[in-house]
Design an enzyme around this catalytic site. Structure first.
Site, PDB file in Angstrom:
ATOM      1  N   CYS A 197       5.916   8.298   3.518  1.00 21.65           N
ATOM      2  CA  CYS A 197       6.314   9.639   3.081  1.00 21.65           C
ATOM      3  C   CYS A 197       6.742  10.480   4.282  1.00 21.65           C
ATOM      4  O   CYS A 197       6.734  10.029   5.423  1.00 21.65           O
ATOM      5  CB  CYS A 197       5.130  10.291   2.389  1.00 21.65           C
ATOM      6  SG  CYS A 197       3.734  10.475   3.503  1.00 21.65           S
ATOM      7  N   CYS A 248      -1.870   9.595   7.187  1.00 28.31           N
ATOM      8  CA  CYS A 248      -0.634   9.265   7.923  1.00 28.31           C
ATOM      9  C   CYS A 248      -0.878   9.343   9.429  1.00 28.31           C
ATOM     10  O   CYS A 248      -0.360   8.532  10.193  1.00 28.31           O
ATOM     11  CB  CYS A 248       0.486  10.230   7.539  1.00 28.31           C
ATOM     12  SG  CYS A 248       0.934  10.133   5.807  1.00 28.31           S
ATOM     13  N   CYS A 274       0.823  -1.208   0.000  1.00 24.64           N
ATOM     14  CA  CYS A 274       0.000   0.000   0.000  1.00 24.64           C
ATOM     15  C   CYS A 274       0.852   1.251   0.000  1.00 24.64           C
ATOM     16  O   CYS A 274       0.339   2.363  -0.027  1.00 24.64           O
ATOM     17  CB  CYS A 274      -0.904   0.041   1.231  1.00 24.64           C
ATOM     18  SG  CYS A 274      -2.024  -1.336   1.330  1.00 24.64           S
TER      19      CYS A 274
END
Ligand code: FES
Length: 285
Positions: free
Chosen positions: A61, A105, A35
């Site tokens: 990220c 996130c 993912c």
């Protein structure tokens, strides 16, 4: 280009508490490399049951790194029950905010924390993760996760479901189901919403309250997505509006109008309000 706060940049460039704890008391792992995001959280407790040390390893990220780093700082010194009260919004707030496209996130951080505490308490994480109906196969997101994100973050659009959970961000096959879930949850929210002020409003008071709710509650959220809304007129309980910008051609425009705009006005102004879109015609000669 997304705007990151100085705190996000700092936690990305100088992440705190990176690595693993060999004798960790609790370990929680969420996401998968398939993912594009994965996070492993380690917790070490002191003799009083307080979180003494928290570390993380992540593949993700800059926002995933910053969210994980922030989380490890936030949980230190807390009991497991106190730590469990941390929401994804708390993580984002700690960082001074995250771009909405990166809110997933912070959700991943909260889920890793929950998985770690569940494993410590003997609750199988894999059962927890698969709880509910699998909605998005691309990112392995269930309806339970979507419903929870909608309530915890006041989500009103399918696009924001994707921002917060990643569901729908791949092939798009699940978008229709996400839309259904969103409608169900917004309907349930509306049903649970406190009754609108019982005070009988004069026409003038109603119009100025509608204007205030549109200007202060609704337009900023729509503008953040590149759209806008103009109040054209109020005829009794009928509110005539016109969508602008990105909202004009958005396939979810009617959902936004009925579920979000009408829902908010019914909640805060009058439960009988009906929002109608007035399409302005322009003559070209
Ligand atoms: S199944 Fe959800 S994006 Fe592909």
């Amino acid at each position: 280009m997304w705007d990151y706060t100085d705190k996000v940049k700092d936690h990305f460039m100088n992440p705190r508490n990176v690595g693993k704890i060999d004798d960790a008391d609790a370990v929680g792992e969420v996401g998968s490399l398939a993912c594009g995001d994965a996070l492993k959280l380690y917790l070490k407790l002191d003799k009083d049951g307080l979180i003494e040390k928290a570390t993380f390893q992540t593949f993700g990220c800059g926002s995933a790194i910053a969210s994980s780093s922030a989380l490890t700082e936030m949980v230190k010194g807390k009991t497991l029950d106190e730590a469990l009260k941390i929401t994804n919004k708390d993580i984002a707030d700690f960082l001074g905010g995250l771009p909405k496209e990166k809110m997933h996130c912070s959700v991943m951080g909260r889920e890793a924390l929950e998985a770690a505490i569940n494993s410590y308490r003997g609750i199988k994480s894999d059962i927890h993760e698969l709880e509910g109906e699998l909605v998005c196969e691309c990112f392995g997101v269930t309806d339970t996760q979507i419903r929870r994100a909608i309530h915890e973050n006041n989500i009103g659009t399918v696009e924001d479901v994707t921002n917060f959970t990643k569901a729908g961000g791949g092939c798009g096959r699940c978008l229709e189901r996400i839309d259904e879930i969103l409608k169900e949850e917004l309907g349930a929210k509306q049903a649970k919403a406190p009754a609108a002020p019982s005070k009988v409003l004069t026409n003038l008071q109603r119009i100025s309250l509608i204007k205030k709710v549109i200007d202060e509650e609704l337009r900023p959220a729509l503008q953040a997505d590149g759209g806008d809304l103009e109040l054209l007129d109020v005829e009794g309980k009928k509110v005539l509006v016109s969508l602008r910008g990105a909202c004009t051609n958005c396939p979810s425009a009617q959902i936004t109008l009925k579920d979000v705009v009408q829902g908010k006005l019914r909640e805060l102004v009058d439960p009988e309000i009906e929002v109608v879109e007035e399409v302005k015609c322009t003559l070209s000669i």
